[in-house]
Design a protein around this motif. Structure first.
Motif, PDB file in Angstrom:
ATOM      1  N   LEU A   1       0.847  -1.187   0.000  1.00  0.00           N
ATOM      2  CA  LEU A   1       0.000   0.000   0.000  1.00  0.00           C
ATOM      3  C   LEU A   1       0.884   1.240   0.000  1.00  0.00           C
ATOM      4  CD1 LEU A   1      -2.687  -1.060   2.637  1.00  0.00           C
ATOM      5  CD2 LEU A   1      -2.881  -1.141   0.139  1.00  0.00           C
ATOM      6  N   VAL A   2       0.680   2.109  -0.969  1.00  0.00           N
ATOM      7  CA  VAL A   2       1.479   3.320  -1.118  1.00  0.00           C
ATOM      8  C   VAL A   2       0.574   4.534  -0.907  1.00  0.00           C
ATOM      9  CG1 VAL A   2       2.992   4.642  -2.624  1.00  0.00           C
ATOM     10  CG2 VAL A   2       2.952   2.146  -2.791  1.00  0.00           C
ATOM     11  N   TYR A   3       0.995   5.447  -0.024  1.00  0.00           N
ATOM     12  CA  TYR A   3       0.219   6.645   0.288  1.00  0.00           C
ATOM     13  C   TYR A   3       0.963   7.885  -0.208  1.00  0.00           C
ATOM     14  CZ  TYR A   3      -2.077   3.477   3.622  1.00  0.00           C
ATOM     15  OH  TYR A   3      -2.739   2.428   4.204  1.00  0.00           O
ATOM     16  N   TYR A   4       0.198   8.850  -0.717  1.00  0.00           N
ATOM     17  CA  TYR A   4       0.786  10.112  -1.148  1.00  0.00           C
ATOM     18  C   TYR A   4      -0.302  11.178  -1.089  1.00  0.00           C
ATOM     19  CZ  TYR A   4      -1.341   8.516  -5.552  1.00  0.00           C
ATOM     20  OH  TYR A   4      -2.207   8.050  -6.498  1.00  0.00           O
ATOM     21  N   ALA A   5       0.068  12.447  -1.326  1.00  0.00           N
ATOM     22  CA  ALA A   5      -0.871  13.539  -1.099  1.00  0.00           C
ATOM     23  C   ALA A   5      -0.793  14.579  -2.206  1.00  0.00           C
ATOM     24  CB  ALA A   5      -0.606  14.193   0.249  1.00  0.00           C
ATOM     25  N   ASP A   6      -1.923  15.207  -2.445  1.00  0.00           N
ATOM     26  CA  ASP A   6      -2.023  16.380  -3.299  1.00  0.00           C
ATOM     27  C   ASP A   6      -2.644  17.478  -2.449  1.00  0.00           C
ATOM     28  OD1 ASP A   6      -2.232  18.226  -5.298  1.00  0.00           O
ATOM     29  OD2 ASP A   6      -3.928  17.259  -6.318  1.00  0.00           O
ATOM     30  N   GLY A   7      -1.822  18.434  -1.994  1.00  0.00           N
ATOM     31  CA  GLY A   7      -2.317  19.402  -1.016  1.00  0.00           C
ATOM     32  C   GLY A   7      -2.662  18.694   0.277  1.00  0.00           C
ATOM     33  N   THR A   8      -3.907  18.788   0.707  1.00  0.00           N
ATOM     34  CA  THR A   8      -4.345  18.105   1.933  1.00  0.00           C
ATOM     35  C   THR A   8      -5.174  16.858   1.619  1.00  0.00           C
ATOM     36  OG1 THR A   8      -6.277  19.579   2.033  1.00  0.00           O
ATOM     37  CG2 THR A   8      -4.326  20.206   3.331  1.00  0.00           C
ATOM     38  N   THR A   9      -5.228  16.465   0.335  1.00  0.00           N
ATOM     39  CA  THR A   9      -5.972  15.277  -0.078  1.00  0.00           C
ATOM     40  C   THR A   9      -5.033  14.075  -0.112  1.00  0.00           C
ATOM     41  OG1 THR A   9      -7.468  16.631  -1.418  1.00  0.00           O
ATOM     42  CG2 THR A   9      -7.435  14.269  -1.855  1.00  0.00           C
TER      43      THR A   9
ATOM     44  N   ASN B   1      -1.941  23.088  14.866  1.00  0.00           N
ATOM     45  CA  ASN B   1      -1.465  21.965  14.066  1.00  0.00           C
ATOM     46  C   ASN B   1      -2.098  20.667  14.529  1.00  0.00           C
ATOM     47  OD1 ASN B   1       0.431  20.836  16.238  1.00  0.00           O
ATOM     48  ND2 ASN B   1       1.165  22.948  16.023  1.00  0.00           N
ATOM     49  N   GLN B   2      -1.928  19.655  13.709  1.00  0.00           N
ATOM     50  CA  GLN B   2      -2.572  18.367  13.971  1.00  0.00           C
ATOM     51  C   GLN B   2      -1.631  17.219  13.600  1.00  0.00           C
ATOM     52  OE1 GLN B   2      -3.891  20.445  11.426  1.00  0.00           O
ATOM     53  NE2 GLN B   2      -4.931  21.731  12.926  1.00  0.00           N
ATOM     54  N   ILE B   3      -1.632  16.188  14.427  1.00  0.00           N
ATOM     55  CA  ILE B   3      -1.053  14.892  14.069  1.00  0.00           C
ATOM     56  C   ILE B   3      -2.235  13.942  13.918  1.00  0.00           C
ATOM     57  CG2 ILE B   3       0.489  13.013  14.728  1.00  0.00           C
ATOM     58  CD1 ILE B   3       1.870  14.996  16.650  1.00  0.00           C
ATOM     59  N   TRP B   4      -2.427  13.420  12.728  1.00  0.00           N
ATOM     60  CA  TRP B   4      -3.533  12.512  12.446  1.00  0.00           C
ATOM     61  C   TRP B   4      -3.036  11.064  12.438  1.00  0.00           C
ATOM     62  CZ3 TRP B   4      -8.292  14.913  11.345  1.00  0.00           C
ATOM     63  CH2 TRP B   4      -8.240  16.275  11.023  1.00  0.00           C
ATOM     64  N   GLU B   5      -3.857  10.168  12.941  1.00  0.00           N
ATOM     65  CA  GLU B   5      -3.562   8.733  12.873  1.00  0.00           C
ATOM     66  C   GLU B   5      -4.781   8.021  12.300  1.00  0.00           C
ATOM     67  OE1 GLU B   5      -2.401   4.897  15.751  1.00  0.00           O
ATOM     68  OE2 GLU B   5      -2.703   6.896  16.615  1.00  0.00           O
TER      69      GLU B   5
ATOM     70  N   LEU C   1      -1.463   4.964   9.231  1.00  0.00           N
ATOM     71  CA  LEU C   1      -0.998   6.133   8.493  1.00  0.00           C
ATOM     72  C   LEU C   1      -0.995   7.344   9.411  1.00  0.00           C
ATOM     73  CD1 LEU C   1      -0.293   7.581   5.786  1.00  0.00           C
ATOM     74  CD2 LEU C   1      -2.760   7.932   5.492  1.00  0.00           C
ATOM     75  N   TYR C   2       0.123   8.075   9.434  1.00  0.00           N
ATOM     76  CA  TYR C   2       0.253   9.307  10.214  1.00  0.00           C
ATOM     77  C   TYR C   2       0.429  10.486   9.263  1.00  0.00           C
ATOM     78  CZ  TYR C   2       0.865   6.618  14.514  1.00  0.00           C
ATOM     79  OH  TYR C   2       0.677   5.776  15.583  1.00  0.00           O
ATOM     80  N   ILE C   3      -0.208  11.614   9.604  1.00  0.00           N
ATOM     81  CA  ILE C   3      -0.167  12.810   8.765  1.00  0.00           C
ATOM     82  C   ILE C   3       0.073  14.026   9.646  1.00  0.00           C
ATOM     83  CG2 ILE C   3      -1.477  14.279   7.162  1.00  0.00           C
ATOM     84  CD1 ILE C   3      -3.187  11.761   6.546  1.00  0.00           C
ATOM     85  N   ASN C   4       1.007  14.888   9.247  1.00  0.00           N
ATOM     86  CA  ASN C   4       1.227  16.176   9.919  1.00  0.00           C
ATOM     87  C   ASN C   4       0.583  17.287   9.116  1.00  0.00           C
ATOM     88  OD1 ASN C   4       2.801  15.739  12.293  1.00  0.00           O
ATOM     89  ND2 ASN C   4       4.581  15.301  11.033  1.00  0.00           N
ATOM     90  N   SER C   5      -0.197  18.130   9.772  1.00  0.00           N
ATOM     91  CA  SER C   5      -0.763  19.294   9.104  1.00  0.00           C
ATOM     92  C   SER C   5      -0.656  20.508  10.015  1.00  0.00           C
ATOM     93  CB  SER C   5      -2.227  19.048   8.706  1.00  0.00           C
ATOM     94  OG  SER C   5      -3.020  18.710   9.831  1.00  0.00           O
ATOM     95  N   ILE C   6      -0.634  21.688   9.395  1.00  0.00           N
ATOM     96  CA  ILE C   6      -0.635  22.951  10.127  1.00  0.00           C
ATOM     97  C   ILE C   6      -1.690  23.856   9.510  1.00  0.00           C
ATOM     98  CG2 ILE C   6       1.802  22.753  10.744  1.00  0.00           C
ATOM     99  CD1 ILE C   6       2.466  24.766   8.555  1.00  0.00           C
ATOM    100  N   LYS C   7      -2.085  24.896  10.240  1.00  0.00           N
ATOM    101  CA  LYS C   7      -3.064  25.825   9.679  1.00  0.00           C
ATOM    102  C   LYS C   7      -2.436  26.635   8.557  1.00  0.00           C
ATOM    103  CE  LYS C   7      -6.683  29.106  10.856  1.00  0.00           C
ATOM    104  NZ  LYS C   7      -7.467  29.744  11.941  1.00  0.00           N
TER     105      LYS C   7
END
Length: 477
Positions: free
Chosen positions: A371-379, A443-447, A429-435
């Motif tokens: 399984l490969v994960y990637y992002a376009d912006g916040t998607t 900011n957020q750490i998503w799991e 899957l973990y994701i880092n985001s900021i405002k």
């Protein structure tokens, strides 16, 4: 969803929460309350070798006593001061329960239980680290740890050592029970201001996070803005900077340039099979293989694929679970995921739908199993990499899954910042985001559980990061 804001640091005042107490007397004349200094639902955290105190209040109390704790733990009641002093050793049991009895006149008594946790173990393979760059002009780097239970230890390195990582911490590596953290600026920021910290390269014990060695800017004067690190042993510490890759002998402090490593990108190394890998991106793209036998690269040219996504740019590499290498590439306007066999030079390619942004850390994707994960912006997207698909389909596009847009889950998740990681032990899957760059303190750490609903995170940890450099996971024991 578990929205957890559990613990910032022992040096920051937390909202006081009363311990769970019960009155065993028939006449409830004794009032007793223990303030743990922890947020609701969290244990009291104790740093080995450092005293932590709990305060208590009550009425009509004659004695306050504690039951014995497991070996390595000690509780001392100072009744006249209204405190209980806690101590733990390096080898104390990680979790314990403190049972406190406050006795009044006659048979009246109140019994309280307080959960304790010793901050002496950070090497659980199910744990997660977030390395933080810090603000490059005003603060040092830091290390956030998320325990397998979901407790967040903010600034864990400083809490354990009483000192800080270097300015703009960039990358970290695990090897032989140690953690190595490289920072871009060390004790001097980009404007030349001096910072109080432990230097450009910090080495710590992987279990306790206690510093075992450090290298100052002066000791690593041959480096020009280092960004990434890989370690094979103490004499083979590889550091990428603006010039290429250098080998640091941690025993002698000697830096040696790795011949042929010019133009090594600002991207994480891959360590596998006793060797270190980075790459050269361009019309003729190559994998750079570095072995401990030589301070020179062995260049492995990436083959032409024979399908539409020819390779003229490498976006990132990662070790695959089956011994091959994941390579994300771009060519002729199309992006592809590739599995590359370093020994046979065979490559399997699948096209994907966008060209992801790698971010400052050089992490364009994250993979676990197939399984490969990637992002376009916040998607966020996922590609189940199917090697049985027909190659002439130039394919993978039909299999790509749109998982979630984190900005739709939280309007404060305005952008990803060095965003993705997959836990090797859990597959989460973990994701880092900021405002935003200006509002990075929001900011957020998503799991996310890959088997779950991506509209409902398994956990979200808010306002812990400071320009996160990425996710890092302890070595398997």
């Amino acid at each position: 969803m578990k929205n957890r804001l559990l613990w910032k640091t022992l040096f920051v005042a937390a909202t006081l929460a009363a311990a769970a107490c019960s009155n065993d007397g028939e006449d409830a004349v004794t009032k007793f309350e223990v303030n743990t200094g922890a947020e609701a639902g969290a244990p009291v955290f104790v740093v080995p070798g450092r005293e932590t105190t709990l305060s208590f209040t009550g009425e009509h109390i004659t004695t306050v006593t504690t039951e014995s704790l497991p070996e390595g733990w000690e509780a001392e009641v100072r009744q006249t001061e209204g405190v209980i002093a806690l101590h733990a050793t390096d080898d104390a049991q990680t979790s314990a329960t403190l049972r406190i009895t406050a006795a009044g006149s006659g048979a009246n008594k109140v019994v309280c239980e307080v959960a304790l946790r010793c901050l002496n173990s950070f090497d659980d393979p199910a744990g997660t680290f977030v390395l933080n760059e810090g603000n490059m002009t005003t603060e040092n780097g830091s290390l956030t740890y998320i325990s397998p239970e979901g407790y967040v230890f903010d600034d864990a390195y400083r809490t354990v050592n009483g000192s800080e990582l270097g300015n703009v911490a960039q990358d970290m590596a695990f090897c032989d029970g140690k953690i190595y953290v490289i920072s871009q600026n060390g004790n001097r920021n980009a404007n030349g201001a001096e910072f109080e910290n432990d230097g450009m390269l910090v080495v710590m014990d992987a279990r306790t996070l206690r510093r075992t060695a450090s290298f100052s800017n002066e000791e690593l004067a041959g480096l020009d803005w280092p960004t990434h690190i890989a370690v094979l042993d103490e004499r083979h510490i590889y550091i990428r900077d603006n010039a290429g890759v250098h080998r640091l002998d941690g025993e002698t402090g000697t830096l040696t340039f790795v011949e042929g490593s010019e133009d090594a990108p600002k991207s994480r190394f891959v360590t596998m099979n006793g060797k270190v890998y980075t790459y050269l991106s361009g019309y003729i793209s190559k994998i750079y293989e570095i072995s401990p036998e030589s301070d020179a690269v062995n260049s492995i040219r990436l083959p032409l694929t024979g399908i539409e996504c020819d390779i003229n740019e490498v976006l990132g590499i990662q070790a695959a679970d089956d011994g091959r290498m994941w390579i994300m590439t771009f060519g002729f306007g199309k992006t592809a995921m590739n599995k590359f066999d370093l020994s046979t030079q065979d490559i399997v390619q699948r096209q994907i739908n966008i060209k992801p942004t790698a971010g400052a850390s050089g992490v364009a994707f994250a993979a676990h199993d197939n399984l490969v994960y990637y992002a376009d912006g916040t998607t966020i997207y996922r590609l189940p990499f199917d090697e049985s698909a027909e190659l002439d389909a130039a394919s993978g596009l039909d299999a790509v899954e749109l998982l979630t847009d984190v900005s739709g889950l939280d309007p404060n998740a305005g952008q990803l910042y060095n965003g993705l990681g997959v836990h090797p032990a859990t597959g989460h899957l973990y994701i880092n985001s900021i405002k935003s760059y200006a509002q990075f303190t929001q900011n957020q750490i998503w799991e996310f559980d890959p088997a779950g609903d991506f509209l409902s995170p398994l956990a979200k940890y808010e306002n812990y990061t400071n320009f996160p450099a990425g996710f890092f996971f302890p070595e398997a024991r």
